[in-house]
Design a protein around this motif. Structure first.
Motif, mmCIF file in Angstrom:
data_model
loop_
_atom_site.group_PDB
_atom_site.id
_atom_site.type_symbol
_atom_site.label_atom_id
_atom_site.label_comp_id
_atom_site.label_asym_id
_atom_site.label_seq_id
_atom_site.Cartn_x
_atom_site.Cartn_y
_atom_site.Cartn_z
ATOM 1 N N ALA A 129 0.888 -1.106 -0.006
ATOM 2 C CA ALA A 129 0.063 -0.061 0.057
ATOM 3 C C ALA A 129 0.847 1.251 -0.037
ATOM 4 N N ALA A 130 1.971 1.244 0.753
ATOM 5 C CA ALA A 130 2.794 2.559 0.848
ATOM 6 C C ALA A 130 3.484 2.967 -0.435
ATOM 7 N N PRO A 131 3.803 2.039 -1.392
ATOM 8 C CA PRO A 131 4.364 2.552 -2.557
ATOM 9 C C PRO A 131 3.259 2.846 -3.359
ATOM 10 N N TYR A 132 2.153 2.109 -3.393
ATOM 11 C CA TYR A 132 1.143 2.405 -4.331
ATOM 12 C C TYR A 132 0.369 3.721 -4.022
ATOM 13 N N LEU A 133 0.477 4.092 -2.650
ATOM 14 C CA LEU A 133 -0.079 5.459 -2.694
ATOM 15 C C LEU A 133 0.851 6.450 -2.823
ATOM 16 N N LEU A 134 2.157 6.308 -2.622
ATOM 17 C CA LEU A 134 3.234 7.275 -3.108
ATOM 18 C C LEU A 134 3.124 7.359 -4.528
ATOM 19 N N GLY A 135 2.976 6.349 -5.252
ATOM 20 C CA GLY A 135 2.655 6.596 -6.775
ATOM 21 C C GLY A 135 1.655 7.245 -7.089
ATOM 22 N N TRP A 163 5.340 5.788 -11.754
ATOM 23 C CA TRP A 163 5.503 4.593 -12.368
ATOM 24 C C TRP A 163 6.588 3.473 -11.443
ATOM 25 N N ARG A 164 7.564 4.292 -10.991
ATOM 26 C CA ARG A 164 8.641 3.609 -10.081
ATOM 27 C C ARG A 164 7.765 3.237 -8.804
ATOM 28 N N ARG A 165 7.254 4.053 -8.084
ATOM 29 C CA ARG A 165 6.379 3.593 -6.983
ATOM 30 C C ARG A 165 5.407 2.506 -7.457
ATOM 31 N N PHE A 166 4.655 2.616 -8.304
ATOM 32 C CA PHE A 166 3.674 1.442 -8.905
ATOM 33 C C PHE A 166 4.567 0.335 -8.916
ATOM 34 N N GLY A 167 5.585 0.247 -9.774
ATOM 35 C CA GLY A 167 6.424 -0.803 -10.102
ATOM 36 C C GLY A 167 6.907 -1.389 -8.936
ATOM 37 N N SER A 168 7.410 -0.594 -7.784
ATOM 38 C CA SER A 168 7.602 -1.443 -6.349
ATOM 39 C C SER A 168 6.528 -1.995 -5.713
ATOM 40 N N ALA A 169 5.450 -1.428 -5.982
ATOM 41 C CA ALA A 169 4.281 -1.896 -5.196
ATOM 42 C C ALA A 169 3.877 -3.473 -6.101
#
Length: 168
Positions: free
Chosen positions: A128-134, A147-153
Motif C-alpha cells: 500500500a505505501a508505494p502504491y499510494l506514494l505512486g 511508475w517507479r512507485r507502482f512498479g515497487s508495489a
C-alpha cells in the motif's frame, strides 16, 4: 408535520412526513450501523481494561472511523486521534499507513507523503505505501516517480505470492 418544543410549547420547525420507503431505508441504515457500533463498544471495553492502552484496539477503532462503508460512523478526526494513540503504544507501519490514508482523505498531501515514506521505510514489504506514494506522484504530474512507485508495489506483491507446489 409540525414539531413543537416541549419546553416552550412553540412550533420549533416543520418537517415532511416520511413515506414508507423512507422509513424502510432508515430502518435498514440503523440495522447496518449496528455491527460497527457493536465493534466500537467491544474495542472500547478492551481499552477500559488495559490501563496502558491496546494498539490493536486503537487501530480497530481508528479503522472503523476511517471506513468508507456507509454504515460506519465515519469521523476522520477521531480516526486520526486513534491512529495517533496506536502509534503511542506501538509505532508500527500499520498505524503510519492509517494516518497517511486519513491525510489523503482530508487532502493533506504533504502529511500523507511524510507518513507514507515512514511506513514504506518501516515495512519494506508494504504494498500500500508505494502504491499510494505512486498515486501522490501521479497527481503531482510526476509520471516517472509514479511508475517507479507502482512498479515497487507490484514487485512486493509478486514476492508475497504463495509458492506454487506442483505434485504429480
Amino acid at each position: 408535520l409540525t414539531v413543537v418544543d416541549k419546553y416552550t410549547g412553540q412550533v420549533a420547525t416543520r418537517v415532511a412526513m416520511a413515506d414508507e420507503a423512507a422509513i424502510d431505508r432508515a430502518i435498514a441504515a440503523a440495522a447496518a450501523a449496528a455491527k460497527p457500533m457493536r465493534a466500537l463498544k467491544a474495542y472500547q471495553r478492551l481499552l477500559d481494561v488495559s490501563p496502558k492502552g491496546s494498539s490493536r484496539a486503537y487501530m480497530q477503532i481508528a479503522l472503523i472511523h476511517a471506513s468508507l462503508d456507509p454504515s460506519a460512523p465515519r469521523d476522520l478526526a477521531a480516526a486520526r486521534e486513534y491512529f495517533d494513540r496506536a502509534m503511542g503504544v506501538d509505532s508500527d507501519s500499520g498505524a503510519l499507513l492509517g494516518l497517511a490514508e486519513v491525510a489523503l482523505l482530508e487532502r493533506r498531501w504533504a502529511e500523507a507523503r511524510a507518513s507514507l515514506l515512514r511506513a514504506d521505510a518501516d515495512n519494506p514489504m508494504s504494498i500500500a505505501a508505494p502504491y499510494l506514494l505512486g498515486y501522490l506522484a501521479y497527481r503531482e504530474g510526476n509520471g516517472a516517480e509514479a511508475w517507479r512507485r507502482f512498479g515497487s508495489a507490484v514487485q512486493r506483491g509478486e514476492l508475497k505470492k504463495a509458492q506454487v507446489k506442483w505434485t504429480e
